[in-house]
Design an enzyme around this catalytic site. Structure first.
Site, PDB file in Angstrom:
ATOM      1  N   PRO A 238       0.845  -1.206   0.000  1.00  0.00           N
ATOM      2  CA  PRO A 238       0.000   0.000   0.000  1.00  0.00           C
ATOM      3  C   PRO A 238       0.877   1.252   0.000  1.00  0.00           C
ATOM      4  CG  PRO A 238       0.001  -1.032   2.171  1.00  0.00           C
ATOM      5  CD  PRO A 238       0.742  -1.959   1.259  1.00  0.00           C
ATOM      6  N   ASP A 414       5.818   2.187   2.065  1.00  0.00           N
ATOM      7  CA  ASP A 414       4.909   1.066   2.306  1.00  0.00           C
ATOM      8  C   ASP A 414       4.237   1.300   3.654  1.00  0.00           C
ATOM      9  OD1 ASP A 414       3.647  -1.335   2.848  1.00  0.00           O
ATOM     10  OD2 ASP A 414       5.322  -2.581   2.160  1.00  0.00           O
ATOM     11  N   HIS A 415       2.930   1.532   3.624  1.00  0.00           N
ATOM     12  CA  HIS A 415       2.217   1.895   4.856  1.00  0.00           C
ATOM     13  C   HIS A 415       2.078   0.722   5.826  1.00  0.00           C
ATOM     14  CE1 HIS A 415       0.273   4.714   7.317  1.00  0.00           C
ATOM     15  NE2 HIS A 415      -0.432   5.368   6.397  1.00  0.00           N
ATOM     16  N   ARG A 416       2.413  -0.483   5.393  1.00  0.00           N
ATOM     17  CA  ARG A 416       2.432  -1.614   6.329  1.00  0.00           C
ATOM     18  C   ARG A 416       3.614  -1.506   7.281  1.00  0.00           C
ATOM     19  NH1 ARG A 416       2.748  -6.474   2.176  1.00  0.00           N
ATOM     20  NH2 ARG A 416       4.439  -5.066   1.512  1.00  0.00           N
TER      21      ARG A 416
END
Length: 443
Positions: A238, A414-416
């Site tokens: 994401p 990467d929003h994770r």
């Protein structure tokens, strides 16, 4: 008896499955020695030169420039005992070709046979027995000659068009796909006239007049690998992108000053080098941008080193070679490493291993006059920084309007792995280091 070995396309230590033959450095009849470069191939990463693990005489080239070959497929035959009985049949006399594994005559020779002289060639030489070529009665002389000249044709005529090497060369020059050309000679062999006829422009169908103004280029090599990597990244991680505009006038002033010092006299000191140093310093305060999401293990892997990827546009497409342990380098060392790395990449000579194992990437879109963008994260990483063009722009300094050197930064992450607070902090730190290089003393 002469002893023939087949030289296979090797995995060049990057999980290679196939490669395109770019050009041969040898021809039939040439003598070769151990570790001599014999062929240049294009992998999904870069152009790679392959050495031969034996000495001998080249008897056949089994693949042509422009041909895509799978790993493990023989691409050349070598007589490794050219001093043997010359009366024995070989590829040059159209007889039955007998390719036997090497049989060392002494224990010492046997030990030498088991050595690994080259990366990717396994523990011993690859060899195989080849069936004799037989001319089918219904085939004409040109067909048999084509099969002798092109062993791939002898193996199968369902996937490889029947054409002699000069005809294949002409087809390549004219941009003709031989698979679409019907052969007019005996046995369906394609002639020069067939190729020239196929190369003649054809009127576009009335229903689609724009067809004559279109062309199709096979997707392969670097372009194919880049496309797949970007799709994998865009649909698995994401992405979040943040932007920051900074006044880099102090950095540009420092750059001009450093260029006059002995340490930087032989180094091309670019804004990219300053950005690389800023990234390495900012990673210390936000290590999350240098980590990676491990889907299978359900873990976040933090890297205590920075292998910095530098995106480089080359004639073969976009490649991202790495500066290993960039965080341990000085500004001058980084500048020299980046200069060498990008120069090698543009020549298409980057070793495959230098493309692997990155932890963070910088892409400099400013060299194209672009202000900003939303870069896609490289697979195996969690963030990428884009540098825009440095422009003279109006800027408020101490309450007064002035013309300053201004740069736009964009960070995709990467929003994770990276939260908004972490991404914002990292981008702000990079911006602060570029707008006031003296800030580095606080890190």
């Amino acid at each position: 008896m002469p002893e023939y070995k087949q030289f296979p396309l090797a995995d060049t230590a990057e999980g290679l499955t196939e490669a395109e033959i770019l050009n041969w450095r040898v021809k039939p009849g040439d003598e070769v020695r151990v570790n001599q470069i014999v062929v240049e191939i294009e992998t999904a990463k870069a152009a790679v030169e392959l050495p031969i693990p034996w000495s001998g005489v080249v008897t056949e080239l089994l693949a042509e420039p422009g041909q895509t070959v799978e790993v493990g497929t023989p691409i050349m035959t070598v007589d490794v005992d050219p001093g043997g009985d010359s009366a024995g049949p070989g590829p040059a006399n159209n007889g039955s070709v007998k390719v036997e594994p090497a049989a060392p005559a002494t224990p010492a020779a046997a030990a030498e046979e088991e050595m690994k002289p080259l990366v990717g060639y396994g523990s011993k030489a690859v060899s195989a027995k080849r069936r004799p070529r037989k001319a089918v009665a219904s085939q004409g002389a040109d067909t048999v000659a084509a099969q002798v000249a092109d062993p791939a044709v002898a193996a199968t005529n369902t996937h490889v068009p029947l054409a002699k090497p000069p005809v294949r060369k002409l087809a390549k020059e004219l941009g003709v796909d031989l698979r679409t050309v019907p052969g007019s000679a005996d046995g369906g062999v394609i002639t020069r006239e067939d190729v020239r006829r196929a190369a003649q422009p054809r009127p576009a169908p009335a229903a689609a007049p724009s067809g004559a103004r279109e062309r199709r280029v096979p997707v392969r090599g670097v372009r194919k690998a880049t496309a797949q990597a970007m799709v994998d990244s865009a649909f698995s991680a994401p992405h979040v992108t943040e932007f920051l505009t900074v006044d880099v006038t102090p950095m540009m002033t420092l750059r001009e000053k450093l260029k006059t010092t002995p340490e930087f006299s032989a180094v091309k000191l670019t804004p990219l080098a300053f950005a690389a140093k800023a990234v390495c310093l900012a990673v210390r305060r936000t290590p999350d941008v240098n980590a990676v999401w491990d889907e299978q293990a359900a873990e976040i892997v933090y890297k205590d080193y920075v292998h910095l990827g530098i995106a480089a546009a080359t004639p073969r497409g976009l490649v991202v070679p790495k500066v290993r342990d960039a965080d341990a380098m000085s500004l001058a060392e980084l500048a020299a490493a980046i200069e060498a790395l990008t120069s090698t990449a543009k020549e298409g000579k980057t070793p495959p291993e230098d493309m692997l194992g990155g932890t963070f990437t910088i892409t400099n879109v400013g060299v194209f006059g672009v202000d900003t963008g939303t870069p896609i994260i490289n697979p195996g990483e969690s963030a990428i920084l884009a540098l825009g063009a440095i422009r003279d722009m109006p800027w408020v300094v101490d309450g007064e309007l002035a013309v300053r050197k201004v740069l736009q930064l964009s960070l995709s992450f990467d929003h994770r792995v990276v939260d908004g607070q972490q991404g914002s902090q990292f981008l702000a730190d990079v911006g602060a280091l570029l707008s006031d290089p003296a800030t580095a003393i606080t890190y």
